[in-house]
Design a protein around this motif. Structure first.
Motif, PDB file in Angstrom:
ATOM      1  N   ARG C 139       0.848  -1.192   0.000  1.00 37.84           N
ATOM      2  CA  ARG C 139       0.000   0.000   0.000  1.00 37.84           C
ATOM      3  C   ARG C 139       0.877   1.233   0.000  1.00 37.84           C
ATOM      4  NH1 ARG C 139       0.857   2.129   4.842  1.00 37.84           N
ATOM      5  NH2 ARG C 139       1.328   0.754   6.596  1.00 37.84           N
ATOM      6  N   TYR C 140       0.212   2.409  -0.173  1.00 42.64           N
ATOM      7  CA  TYR C 140       0.952   3.668  -0.119  1.00 42.64           C
ATOM      8  C   TYR C 140       1.136   4.056   1.359  1.00 42.64           C
ATOM      9  CZ  TYR C 140       2.557   8.277  -1.477  1.00 42.64           C
ATOM     10  OH  TYR C 140       3.319   9.404  -1.651  1.00 42.64           O
ATOM     11  N   LEU C 141       1.910   5.091   1.612  1.00 43.48           N
ATOM     12  CA  LEU C 141       2.164   5.559   2.975  1.00 43.48           C
ATOM     13  C   LEU C 141       0.865   5.981   3.654  1.00 43.48           C
ATOM     14  CD1 LEU C 141       5.126   7.936   2.085  1.00 43.48           C
ATOM     15  CD2 LEU C 141       5.331   5.659   3.095  1.00 43.48           C
ATOM     16  N   GLU C 142       0.774   5.730   4.932  1.00 45.25           N
ATOM     17  CA  GLU C 142      -0.379   6.252   5.665  1.00 45.25           C
ATOM     18  C   GLU C 142      -0.019   7.614   6.231  1.00 45.25           C
ATOM     19  OE1 GLU C 142      -1.626   3.411   8.546  1.00 45.25           O
ATOM     20  OE2 GLU C 142      -2.708   2.265   7.007  1.00 45.25           O
ATOM     21  N   PRO C 143      -0.924   8.583   6.173  1.00 43.30           N
ATOM     22  CA  PRO C 143      -0.594   9.928   6.645  1.00 43.30           C
ATOM     23  C   PRO C 143      -0.092   9.892   8.083  1.00 43.30           C
ATOM     24  CG  PRO C 143      -2.686   9.949   5.496  1.00 43.30           C
ATOM     25  CD  PRO C 143      -2.271   8.517   5.608  1.00 43.30           C
ATOM     26  N   GLY C 144       1.012  10.553   8.312  1.00 46.31           N
ATOM     27  CA  GLY C 144       1.526  10.677   9.672  1.00 46.31           C
ATOM     28  C   GLY C 144       2.317   9.487  10.175  1.00 46.31           C
ATOM     29  N   ILE C 149       8.225   3.138   4.360  1.00 44.54           N
ATOM     30  CA  ILE C 149       8.809   3.625   3.106  1.00 44.54           C
ATOM     31  C   ILE C 149       8.159   2.885   1.935  1.00 44.54           C
ATOM     32  CG2 ILE C 149      10.726   1.951   3.049  1.00 44.54           C
ATOM     33  CD1 ILE C 149      12.517   4.353   2.084  1.00 44.54           C
ATOM     34  N   VAL C 150       7.978   3.596   0.833  1.00 41.58           N
ATOM     35  CA  VAL C 150       7.616   2.901  -0.417  1.00 41.58           C
ATOM     36  C   VAL C 150       8.781   3.067  -1.375  1.00 41.58           C
ATOM     37  CG1 VAL C 150       5.114   3.091  -0.177  1.00 41.58           C
ATOM     38  CG2 VAL C 150       6.375   4.908  -1.327  1.00 41.58           C
ATOM     39  N   ILE C 151       9.101   1.991  -2.126  1.00 41.64           N
ATOM     40  CA  ILE C 151      10.236   2.026  -3.047  1.00 41.64           C
ATOM     41  C   ILE C 151       9.822   1.507  -4.410  1.00 41.64           C
ATOM     42  CG2 ILE C 151      11.946   1.742  -1.198  1.00 41.64           C
ATOM     43  CD1 ILE C 151      12.128  -1.189  -1.956  1.00 41.64           C
ATOM     44  N   GLY C 152      10.669   1.743  -5.397  1.00 40.36           N
ATOM     45  CA  GLY C 152      10.394   1.278  -6.754  1.00 40.36           C
ATOM     46  C   GLY C 152      10.718  -0.201  -6.914  1.00 40.36           C
ATOM     47  N   SER C 153      10.141  -0.776  -7.946  1.00 34.86           N
ATOM     48  CA  SER C 153      10.273  -2.221  -8.132  1.00 34.86           C
ATOM     49  C   SER C 153      11.710  -2.638  -8.460  1.00 34.86           C
ATOM     50  CB  SER C 153       9.330  -2.684  -9.239  1.00 34.86           C
ATOM     51  OG  SER C 153       9.586  -1.949 -10.414  1.00 34.86           O
ATOM     52  N   LEU C 167      14.658  -1.771   6.026  1.00 35.56           N
ATOM     53  CA  LEU C 167      15.641  -1.094   5.182  1.00 35.56           C
ATOM     54  C   LEU C 167      16.258  -0.004   6.035  1.00 35.56           C
ATOM     55  CD1 LEU C 167      16.126  -0.820   1.909  1.00 35.56           C
ATOM     56  CD2 LEU C 167      14.844   1.259   2.235  1.00 35.56           C
ATOM     57  N   SER C 168      17.585   0.072   6.021  1.00 38.28           N
ATOM     58  CA  SER C 168      18.173   1.177   6.771  1.00 38.28           C
ATOM     59  C   SER C 168      18.746   2.171   5.784  1.00 38.28           C
ATOM     60  CB  SER C 168      19.271   0.660   7.692  1.00 38.28           C
ATOM     61  OG  SER C 168      20.269   0.050   6.930  1.00 38.28           O
ATOM     62  N   PHE C 169      18.696   3.433   6.141  1.00 38.88           N
ATOM     63  CA  PHE C 169      19.267   4.435   5.240  1.00 38.88           C
ATOM     64  C   PHE C 169      20.225   5.320   6.010  1.00 38.88           C
ATOM     65  CE2 PHE C 169      15.388   6.378   6.853  1.00 38.88           C
ATOM     66  CZ  PHE C 169      15.793   7.659   7.171  1.00 38.88           C
ATOM     67  N   LEU C 170      21.176   5.831   5.262  1.00 41.96           N
ATOM     68  CA  LEU C 170      22.209   6.659   5.867  1.00 41.96           C
ATOM     69  C   LEU C 170      22.514   7.781   4.890  1.00 41.96           C
ATOM     70  CD1 LEU C 170      24.312   6.791   8.207  1.00 41.96           C
ATOM     71  CD2 LEU C 170      25.861   5.568   6.668  1.00 41.96           C
ATOM     72  N   GLY C 171      22.323   9.008   5.331  1.00 41.12           N
ATOM     73  CA  GLY C 171      22.601  10.130   4.437  1.00 41.12           C
ATOM     74  C   GLY C 171      23.089  11.303   5.235  1.00 41.12           C
ATOM     75  N   SER C 177      24.728  16.927   9.434  1.00 43.71           N
ATOM     76  CA  SER C 177      24.845  15.834  10.394  1.00 43.71           C
ATOM     77  C   SER C 177      24.485  14.529   9.678  1.00 43.71           C
ATOM     78  CB  SER C 177      23.865  16.058  11.552  1.00 43.71           C
ATOM     79  OG  SER C 177      22.551  16.042  11.025  1.00 43.71           O
ATOM     80  N   PHE C 178      24.733  13.421  10.322  1.00 46.14           N
ATOM     81  CA  PHE C 178      24.310  12.157   9.746  1.00 46.14           C
ATOM     82  C   PHE C 178      22.805  12.016   9.873  1.00 46.14           C
ATOM     83  CE2 PHE C 178      28.679  10.421   9.946  1.00 46.14           C
ATOM     84  CZ  PHE C 178      28.706   9.967   8.635  1.00 46.14           C
ATOM     85  N   ALA C 179      22.175  11.571   8.826  1.00 44.50           N
ATOM     86  CA  ALA C 179      20.747  11.272   8.885  1.00 44.50           C
ATOM     87  C   ALA C 179      20.622   9.779   8.736  1.00 44.50           C
ATOM     88  CB  ALA C 179      20.002  11.990   7.772  1.00 44.50           C
ATOM     89  N   ALA C 180      19.993   9.116   9.663  1.00 48.40           N
ATOM     90  CA  ALA C 180      19.918   7.672   9.596  1.00 48.40           C
ATOM     91  C   ALA C 180      18.581   7.194  10.121  1.00 48.40           C
ATOM     92  CB  ALA C 180      21.049   7.035  10.385  1.00 48.40           C
ATOM     93  N   GLY C 181      18.182   6.035   9.695  1.00 49.46           N
ATOM     94  CA  GLY C 181      16.929   5.496  10.197  1.00 49.46           C
ATOM     95  C   GLY C 181      16.719   4.090   9.690  1.00 49.46           C
ATOM     96  N   VAL C 182      15.763   3.420  10.318  1.00 49.48           N
ATOM     97  CA  VAL C 182      15.384   2.084   9.873  1.00 49.48           C
ATOM     98  C   VAL C 182      13.883   2.147   9.568  1.00 49.48           C
ATOM     99  CG1 VAL C 182      15.222  -0.352  10.451  1.00 49.48           C
ATOM    100  CG2 VAL C 182      17.166   1.008  11.274  1.00 49.48           C
ATOM    101  N   VAL C 183      13.527   1.743   8.361  1.00 52.93           N
ATOM    102  CA  VAL C 183      12.120   1.839   7.967  1.00 52.93           C
ATOM    103  C   VAL C 183      11.649   0.501   7.416  1.00 52.93           C
ATOM    104  CG1 VAL C 183      11.957   4.306   7.493  1.00 52.93           C
ATOM    105  CG2 VAL C 183      12.932   2.785   5.778  1.00 52.93           C
ATOM    106  N   THR C 184      10.333   0.319   7.417  1.00 50.12           N
ATOM    107  CA  THR C 184       9.760  -0.921   6.878  1.00 50.12           C
ATOM    108  C   THR C 184       9.139  -0.638   5.515  1.00 50.12           C
ATOM    109  OG1 THR C 184       9.203  -1.490   9.136  1.00 50.12           O
ATOM    110  CG2 THR C 184       8.153  -2.797   7.393  1.00 50.12           C
ATOM    111  N   VAL C 185       9.407  -1.519   4.570  1.00 52.94           N
ATOM    112  CA  VAL C 185       8.828  -1.357   3.226  1.00 52.94           C
ATOM    113  C   VAL C 185       7.351  -1.727   3.307  1.00 52.94           C
ATOM    114  CG1 VAL C 185       8.895  -2.128   0.825  1.00 52.94           C
ATOM    115  CG2 VAL C 185      11.022  -1.897   2.129  1.00 52.94           C
ATOM    116  N   VAL C 186       6.480  -0.748   2.954  1.00 48.78           N
ATOM    117  CA  VAL C 186       5.042  -1.047   2.983  1.00 48.78           C
ATOM    118  C   VAL C 186       4.458  -1.147   1.573  1.00 48.78           C
ATOM    119  CG1 VAL C 186       4.644  -0.026   5.248  1.00 48.78           C
ATOM    120  CG2 VAL C 186       4.440   1.408   3.186  1.00 48.78           C
TER     121      VAL C 186
END
Lengths: 227, 413, 410
Positions: C139-144, C149-153, C167-171, C177-186
């Protein structure tokens, strides 16, 4: 194959609702070397008969022979070949191909027959001289007078030694002097080359040159006499 | 001289002279044919030039005419799906293949970080000596130097990427990628060269380093991602492709450029179709005028045709005469049209600047200078189509003229 | 101009029926071809613009002045969510959505790829972009919602992850500063555009702002107009509103995707070259026919001039004849062209290789020409003008005629 025999030929035309009789059971036989005039008022059938003999038109019934060959049942191509090799035509007007010079017009028939170029040119020049057009070989039809044009047409008609020359009102567009010259030329050629001439005309002066005069009316021959 | 030759002569004379009888009409028709043929050839040359440029660039960006790789690499372009560097026996047979050049390369996704910015990139490990033939990269160098050996420690980035990263020549950047064991490997590189690509988006994504340097970084000594093969001409790659396939073990997969990029393949295939359709459309627009000219030419000389028929010319010869007239008209028109086309394309050989629509052309994959490409095959095609179809369209009027009854035609007013 | 002249012109036209029909035929051919290809062109441009803009960029974006040239996270707009809401109220347009964007290295259990992460307003994003509608799985992201995360095929395939995987991201964040997080593909979307499917992922804007330390800022406010014609009035309103602000500017689609308009222009140029050739060829046909028609009637014109008609009047007659011929060609050409186009606008139109082309230009695999009054009449009207121009020379020749000479002509 020089004797022409027509047996019982008939031809009708349709003009609007009317049916016009062109030829009505005409029998005629022409010997080699004849000099023959077909005369009669317009619509009497003389042109139709001339065209039938020349293979330009096919009769509805009857038979036409040129020697042993029956020509009224030939297909277009074979008729074209017959005209090419055995018959010369002189029409009333519009006799020449405008894009060709006098000499080229005379050579035209020989060229289609496939004659060798120099022989062809020689003959054409000789015959043009014979009809009195020496020095005009390179002129285009538009640069020649009516009488000169007709003489080129005659030259073309006889140059390849046909068995038969058919002329339809050859003097209609000519003045009396030019007419007399043309007819004098016809008789001379008839005598010198033994070519058969059939001339359709209603010109009395032309008839006086003929050795045989056929009068027609309503598609029938009403008299046929030597003179 | 045979009867045939003699007849051919007279037919030719008649055709030629009749053509110039109405010189205005013939002139206008010649003008129309010339414009049409010019448009056929000119437009085709421009389109060919554009598509050729797109294909050449597209193939350089792939790069190569044929790529050999691990069967899973296409779907998963990861360092895991690498292949062994060719051994000496394999190298020898690659050398004998008849290719212009072959080379190995590494291609992995990576992240590049400057002091200020981070970007995702394609990290490409090359054998610098081969690159001129393969991607043409050395010619695109803007500042700095190109890589000098397979062990060169430098890095080459695109101008746009450098801008995005707010870095410049001589600065250090950090490259991060994965080794086959999923460990992140990273290392600092000095930017030794900056290139400018004709297609700007490439500048942002492709980053080049020497092959051996990357093998070390990624812990894949002796392994590469692809073998790139370049032949003589991308249009005629099939024989080379077949020879190469026979050479390969089953564990390797070879793909030709048209299999790798379906857009390029479609452009390539469509181009021939487009040329033909364009030529035929122009011809159709011309054909109305051509038939018109013939019909009028015949109409004007019905009596003459009657006379010629009466004198004993076979109807078949009349057909030939009119067809020949049409052929002469077409040939003169073609000669003028070809001449103008050549004369108008020649000065453009140095390139036609269309930078006003540069980004649009980039979207199509072409650059902003258009080099018209005059192919003999296209010129021949245009001429053959015009002559063949021109004759075909002339047959009906010619046949109808030959069917004229000599008697009626003679008496026509 | 009276009835007799009209009738005379019409009859003159059909004296050589075959010739007139052949000339009219050339017009009908070119006109119907022009109607078809112009309709197809308009149809495909419209679709190209719509599809390209709707996919992602929208018609207008509000950005930091430097962001267009250098799309860096720090060129941001303050208070972006509130601003977007205010715009929705003042413009009375709901299809307005705020975004933030940053680059990060995304890692699954065994793969890492660099990608662009977008922070979006999940409630309004589906109104400005077609991407949320292209979710193939999940599904798409739920508001709030956070940590989704949604990603391409293509990215999902390359990272070897699926719905429910982490999925973890680091930017690098807003303040370096470092931006990092762990998200679930929905959800996994598939747009067909491999670049988009490989390199873009979306998370909720609030979560993005937290992770990338952006506070309440964002990088753009995307506006999708109801139709392309609304862009100009919207732009002028926005410009008026933003006057004096050196932090925010409005960019229309021309600035956002300059390639689009130029691609259309390049295509237009080559198409019009081809049309021009067709038009010139028709003009040649008309010139030929009318010149012949004038020359063969020299005698007749001479008679008419002797009767007292002025040459100008005769010239008008010739133009009138051309006009009638052109009108027949115009009407039949438009009619035939409209029939063909209408048929194809229902069943669609495709040619070999189009599928591959269309992906590149955000077009569907079958094209449907768009019939409009303009697309029907534009080409044929130019053909008609060309034809009338071509008849001027034959008509003018009449002025040089002298009655006596003309009557003598054959």
């Amino acid at each position: 194959m020089s004797t022409i025999v027509c047996k019982q030929i008939c031809k009708t035309f349709r003009q609007g609702d009317e049916i016009i009789t062109g030829l009505d059971h005409v029998d005629i036989s022409v010997e080699t070397g004849d000099f023959l005039c077909l005369s009669g008022p317009s619509g009497s059938g003389k042109t139709t008969l001339l065209n039938a003999i020349g293979g330009l038109d096919t009769p509805d019934s009857g038979e036409i022979y040129m020697g042993d060959l029956r020509i009224d049942r030939l297909e277009r191509g074979a008729l074209a070949d017959m005209r090419l090799h055995h018959i010369g035509f002189v029409f009333q007007a519009y006799n020449l191909i405008p894009v060709l010079s006098a000499q080229e017009n005379v050579e035209f028939v020989m060229q289609i027959q496939g004659m060798v170029a120099h022989e062809r040119a020689q003959k054409a020049r000789a015959i043009l001289a014979e009809v009195g057009l020496e020095g005009m070989e390179r002129r285009r039809p538009a640069q020649l007078s009516g009488g000169q044009q007709q003489r080129v047409a005659v030259a073309r008609a006889i140059v390849s030694q046909p068995d038969l020359v058919l002329a339809d009102e050859p003097t209609a567009n000519l003045d009396s002097v030019a007419s007399a010259q043309l007819m004098g030329l016809f008789s001379k050629l008839n005598q010198d080359h033994h070519i058969t001439f059939i001339i359709a005309t209603h010109d009395k002066r032309v008839m006086s040159y003929a050795r045989r005069l056929i009068k027609m009316q309503d598609g029938k021959i009403i008299s046929d006499e030597a003179q | 001289m045979s009867v045939f030759q003699s007849q051919a002569r007279v037919v030719l004379t008649l055709s030629w002279r009749n053509l110039w009888r109405n010189s205005r009409r013939t002139g206008i028709m010649l003008g129309a044919i010339a414009v049409g043929v010019w448009a056929m050839i000119f437009m085709t040359a421009l389109m060919r030039g554009m598509v050729d440029d797109m294909l050449n660039q597209g193939i350089r960006n792939l790069p190569g005419h044929i790529q050999v790789q691990h069967p899973a690499f296409l779907d998963d372009p990861s360092v895991v799906n690498s292949i062994a560097e060719p051994d000496s026996e394999f190298r020898a047979s690659l050398d004998r293949l008849g290719a212009v050049r072959w080379s190995t390369r590494i291609k992995v996704p990576a992240v590049i970080a400057s002091e200020r910015e981070t970007r995702g990139i394609n990290l490409i490990g090359i054998e610098p000596a081969a690159e001129d033939d393969i991607s043409g990269l050395p010619a695109l160098m803007d500042t700095g130097r190109f890589l000098e050996s397979d062990q060169d420690q430098g890095l080459i980035v695109g101008a746009r990427l450098a801008e995005r990263l707010e870095t410049r020549l001589g600065k250090r950047v950090v490259i991060m990628s994965q080794d086959p064991a999923n460990n992140i490997r990273e290392r600092g590189f000095r930017i030794v060269g900056i290139y400018r690509a004709k297609l700007p988006e490439l500048e942002e994504f492709n980053v080049y380093a020497a092959r051996d340097t990357l093998q070390q970084l990624l812990h894949i000594e002796g392994r590469v991602s692809q073998i790139i093969v370049v032949g003589d001409d991308y249009r005629d790659i099939e024989p080379l492709y077949q020879r190469l396939r026979q050479l390969l073990p089953a564990t390797l997969e070879a793909r030709a450029w048209y299999q790798i990029d379906s857009y390029l393949a479609a452009m390539f295939k469509m181009m021939d179709g487009f040329v033909l359709v364009w030529i035929i459309i122009i011809f159709l627009a011309l054909s109305f005028g051509l038939v018109n000219t013939l019909v009028m030419a015949i109409f004007e000389r019905v009596r003459e045709i009657g006379l010629i028929l009466a004198l004993g010319m076979r109807p078949g010869l009349i057909v030939y005469q009119i067809l020949l007239e049409s052929l002469l008209l077409l040939l003169i028109g073609l000669a003028i049209g070809n001449g103008i086309a050549y004369a108008s394309i020649k000065p453009l050989q140095g390139g036609l600047d269309i930078s006003a629509v540069a980004e649009g052309m980039a979207m199509m994959g072409a650059s902003s200078v258009l080099y018209p490409k005059l192919l003999a095959a296209d010129m021949i095609l245009a001429n053959v189509v015009v002559i063949v179809l021109g004759i075909v369209t002339s047959i009906l009027p010619a046949w109808r003229a030959a069917r004229l009854d000599p008697l009626r035609a003679l008496n026509a007013t | 101009m009276n009835n007799v002249i009209l009738r005379m012109a019409w009859r003159n036209l059909w004296r050589h029926g075959k010739r007139t029909w052949l000339t009219v035929g050339a017009m009908i051919f070119s006109n119907s071809l022009l109607v078809f290809s112009i309709s197809l062109q308009f149809g495909s441009y419209e679709m190209m613009i719509d599809n390209s803009l709707q996919a992602f960029s929208g018609h207008i974006q509000l950005q930091h002045p430097a962001y267009l040239e250098q799309p860096k996270i720090r060129y941001a707009i303050d208070n972006v969510t509130d601003r977007a809401q205010r715009l929705r109220d003042t413009l009375e347009l709901t299809s307005i959505s705020a975004r933030a964007a940053g680059f990060a290295l995304a890692s699954s259990r065994d793969r890492s790829y660099g990608l662009q992460i977008l922070g979006v307003d999940a409630r309004h994003e589906p109104l400005v972009s077609t991407l949320p509608g292209l979710i193939r799985r999940g599904r798409y992201l739920e508001p709030g919602a956070r940590e989704e995360i949604v990603i391409g095929s293509v990215l999902a395939r390359n990272l070897r992850i699926d719905i429910g995987d982490e999925l973890s991201f680091l930017g690098s964040g807003f303040d370096d500063s470092f931006a990092a997080g762990v998200v679930t593909v929905v959800g996994i979307f598939e747009s067909g555009n491999a670049d988009l499917d490989r390199s873009v992922a979306q998370v909720n804007l609030v979560y993005f702002q937290d992770s990338f330390a952006m506070g309440d800022a964002g990088n753009s406010i995307v506006i999708r107009a109801a139709q392309i014609d609304d862009v100009e009035p919207l732009m002028s309103r926005l410009k008026a509103e933003l006057q004096g602000s050196d932090k925010v500017v409005a960019r229309d689609w021309n600035e956002l995707q300059p390639g689009l308009r130029q691609a259309i222009r390049a295509d237009m140029t080559s198409a019009w070259f081809m049309y021009a050739v067709l038009i010139v060829l028709v003009a040649f046909s008309v010139l030929n026919t009318q010149l012949m028609s004038v020359l063969e009637r020299t005698r007749e014109f001479g008679t008419m001039m002797a009767l007292g008609l002025r040459p100008a009047r005769l010239a008008r007659l010739v133009m009138l004849e051309t006009g009638m011929m052109t009108a027949v060609g115009l009407l039949l050409g438009i009619g035939l062209g409209a029939l063909i186009t209408a048929y194809l606008s229902v069943v669609g139109f495709s040619y070999p290789g189009m599928a591959e082309m269309s992906v590149k230009f955000n077009l569907p695999e079958r094209m449907y020409p768009a019939i409009s009054l303009l697309s029907l009449s534009l080409g044929p009207l130019i053909v008609a003008c060309g034809s009338l121009l071509a008849a001027i020379y034959p008509a003018l020749r009449l002025n040089r005629l002298l009655p006596i000479e003309a009557m003598r002509a054959v």
